[in-house]
Design a protein around this motif. Structure first.
Motif, PDB file in Angstrom:
ATOM      1  N   GLY A 172       0.775  -1.233   0.000  1.00  0.00           N
ATOM      2  CA  GLY A 172       0.000   0.000   0.000  1.00  0.00           C
ATOM      3  C   GLY A 172       0.804   1.279   0.000  1.00  0.00           C
ATOM      4  O   GLY A 172       0.228   2.370   0.016  1.00  0.00           O
ATOM      5  N   GLY A 173       2.134   1.176   0.018  1.00  0.00           N
ATOM      6  CA  GLY A 173       2.972   2.366  -0.092  1.00  0.00           C
ATOM      7  C   GLY A 173       3.599   2.814   1.217  1.00  0.00           C
ATOM      8  O   GLY A 173       3.193   2.405   2.312  1.00  0.00           O
ATOM      9  N   VAL A 174       4.599   3.679   1.073  1.00  0.00           N
ATOM     10  CA  VAL A 174       5.352   4.190   2.217  1.00  0.00           C
ATOM     11  C   VAL A 174       4.475   5.003   3.156  1.00  0.00           C
ATOM     12  O   VAL A 174       4.552   4.867   4.385  1.00  0.00           O
ATOM     13  CB  VAL A 174       6.544   5.036   1.717  1.00  0.00           C
ATOM     14  N   GLU A 175       3.631   5.870   2.598  1.00  0.00           N
ATOM     15  CA  GLU A 175       2.818   6.745   3.444  1.00  0.00           C
ATOM     16  C   GLU A 175       1.858   5.946   4.322  1.00  0.00           C
ATOM     17  O   GLU A 175       1.604   6.314   5.473  1.00  0.00           O
ATOM     18  CB  GLU A 175       2.045   7.742   2.578  1.00  0.00           C
ATOM     19  N   LYS A 176       1.339   4.857   3.788  1.00  0.00           N
ATOM     20  CA  LYS A 176       0.446   4.013   4.583  1.00  0.00           C
ATOM     21  C   LYS A 176       1.194   3.425   5.776  1.00  0.00           C
ATOM     22  O   LYS A 176       0.672   3.401   6.902  1.00  0.00           O
ATOM     23  CB  LYS A 176      -0.122   2.893   3.716  1.00  0.00           C
ATOM     24  N   ARG A 177       2.420   2.966   5.547  1.00  0.00           N
ATOM     25  CA  ARG A 177       3.206   2.389   6.636  1.00  0.00           C
ATOM     26  C   ARG A 177       3.584   3.444   7.671  1.00  0.00           C
ATOM     27  O   ARG A 177       3.561   3.178   8.886  1.00  0.00           O
ATOM     28  CB  ARG A 177       4.468   1.726   6.074  1.00  0.00           C
ATOM     29  N   LYS A 178       3.921   4.650   7.213  1.00  0.00           N
ATOM     30  CA  LYS A 178       4.261   5.729   8.141  1.00  0.00           C
ATOM     31  C   LYS A 178       3.076   6.075   9.032  1.00  0.00           C
ATOM     32  O   LYS A 178       3.233   6.365  10.220  1.00  0.00           O
ATOM     33  CB  LYS A 178       4.723   6.961   7.356  1.00  0.00           C
ATOM     34  N   ALA A 179       1.869   6.035   8.462  1.00  0.00           N
ATOM     35  CA  ALA A 179       0.667   6.333   9.250  1.00  0.00           C
ATOM     36  C   ALA A 179       0.450   5.275  10.328  1.00  0.00           C
ATOM     37  O   ALA A 179       0.016   5.583  11.443  1.00  0.00           O
ATOM     38  CB  ALA A 179      -0.544   6.421   8.328  1.00  0.00           C
ATOM     39  N   VAL A 180       0.768   4.021  10.002  1.00  0.00           N
ATOM     40  CA  VAL A 180       0.616   2.935  10.973  1.00  0.00           C
ATOM     41  C   VAL A 180       1.646   3.064  12.095  1.00  0.00           C
ATOM     42  O   VAL A 180       1.331   2.898  13.278  1.00  0.00           O
ATOM     43  CB  VAL A 180       0.759   1.563  10.276  1.00  0.00           C
ATOM     44  N   LEU A 181       2.891   3.380  11.732  1.00  0.00           N
ATOM     45  CA  LEU A 181       3.964   3.470  12.724  1.00  0.00           C
ATOM     46  C   LEU A 181       3.785   4.655  13.662  1.00  0.00           C
ATOM     47  O   LEU A 181       4.085   4.569  14.850  1.00  0.00           O
ATOM     48  CB  LEU A 181       5.319   3.584  12.017  1.00  0.00           C
ATOM     49  N   GLY A 182       3.319   5.778  13.118  1.00  0.00           N
ATOM     50  CA  GLY A 182       3.190   6.979  13.926  1.00  0.00           C
ATOM     51  C   GLY A 182       4.516   7.714  14.042  1.00  0.00           C
ATOM     52  O   GLY A 182       5.556   7.246  13.565  1.00  0.00           O
ATOM     53  N   PRO A 183       4.519   8.886  14.679  1.00  0.00           N
ATOM     54  CA  PRO A 183       5.731   9.701  14.786  1.00  0.00           C
ATOM     55  C   PRO A 183       6.814   9.032  15.626  1.00  0.00           C
ATOM     56  O   PRO A 183       6.530   8.266  16.542  1.00  0.00           O
ATOM     57  CB  PRO A 183       5.227  10.987  15.457  1.00  0.00           C
ATOM     58  N   GLY A 184       8.065   9.323  15.275  1.00  0.00           N
ATOM     59  CA  GLY A 184       9.186   8.822  16.059  1.00  0.00           C
ATOM     60  C   GLY A 184       9.680   7.452  15.667  1.00  0.00           C
ATOM     61  O   GLY A 184      10.590   6.924  16.297  1.00  0.00           O
ATOM     62  N   ARG A 185       9.102   6.853  14.627  1.00  0.00           N
ATOM     63  CA  ARG A 185       9.515   5.525  14.182  1.00  0.00           C
ATOM     64  C   ARG A 185      10.055   5.606  12.762  1.00  0.00           C
ATOM     65  O   ARG A 185       9.476   6.269  11.907  1.00  0.00           O
ATOM     66  CB  ARG A 185       8.334   4.554  14.229  1.00  0.00           C
TER      67      ARG A 185
END
Length: 220
Positions: A172-185
């Motif tokens: 689903g893309g990088v942005e989807k994974r960043k949203a799951v991880l949240g800030p600081g990861r």
């Protein structure tokens, strides 16, 4: 220089030199410190413009950016231990820092002793070219392994980035994974082989600040 000064509440920084310059410092160190102060001033200003959502993404105590550097003038190396942006600052962090390092230490190599984040890896390739790898630490479901020396033959920095790009595209893309991880990861990197996919826990890489190749120095 106090890099924890209260005027830069949005910046957590650690900057060290080896060997330590004599009292008063050299002209180059003074210029480097001036450049860094201006850099941190701009970061602080950018953080103050964040909206409510942006400020909520910051780390502990409202930290928006972390910068940890060690300058080894004997080895002619600049070690980047940490460079991370917690929130969507309107600021190109890596290129701004890179310009300062290239201006002040053009004869040095940039070494990242423990590169973990996919985004920093992409920035290095884009603005300096693919660095040389010295050590790569991998993890699969059943084991972890360290590759170095002869074990790195046939493996390239470009291949790891290509495999990582494929990993996120299929999910689903990088942005989807960043949203799951949240800030600081940080986004992990991956390597695919005949036996499946492994996560790149970290790798040691380096390249000349002029874009010239890196000569390994890792102990066996």
């Amino acid at each position: 220089m106090d890099w924890t000064a209260s005027k830069w509440l949005a910046v957590r920084a650690s900057i060290s030199f080896y060997p330590d310059p004599p009292p008063g410092g050299t002209a180059r160190r003074k210029q480097f410190c001036r450049d860094l102060c201006q850099f941190f001033d701009r970061l602080q200003t950018a953080s103050e413009r964040l909206d409510v959502d942006g400020k909520e993404q910051c780390g502990l105590d409202g930290v928006a950016v972390e910068v940890f550097l060690r300058i080894d003038l004997e080895k002619k190396e600049v070690l980047l231990d940490r460079l991370f942006k917690y929130c969507a600052l309107d600021f190109h962090l890596f290129t701004e820092l890179l310009q300062i390092l290239q201006r002040n230490f053009p004869e040095c190599r940039l070494v990242v002793p423990s590169l973990q984040g996919y985004e920093l890896a992409r920035e290095m390739r884009r603005f300096l070219g693919p660095p040389e790898m010295e050590c790569v630490y991998l993890k699969c479901d059943s084991e972890e392994r360290l590759l170095m020396g002869e074990a790195l033959k046939g493996l390239s920095f470009e291949r790891i980035l290509e495999d990582t790009e494929r990993h996120y595209r299929e999910r689903g893309g990088v942005e989807k994974r960043k949203a799951v991880l949240g800030p600081g990861r940080e986004l992990s990197m991956y390597l695919r082989g005949e036996e499946g996919e492994e996560e790149v826990l970290w790798m040691q890489v380096g390249i000349g600040l002029s874009g010239v190749g890196f000569q390994p120095s890792c102990a066996g």
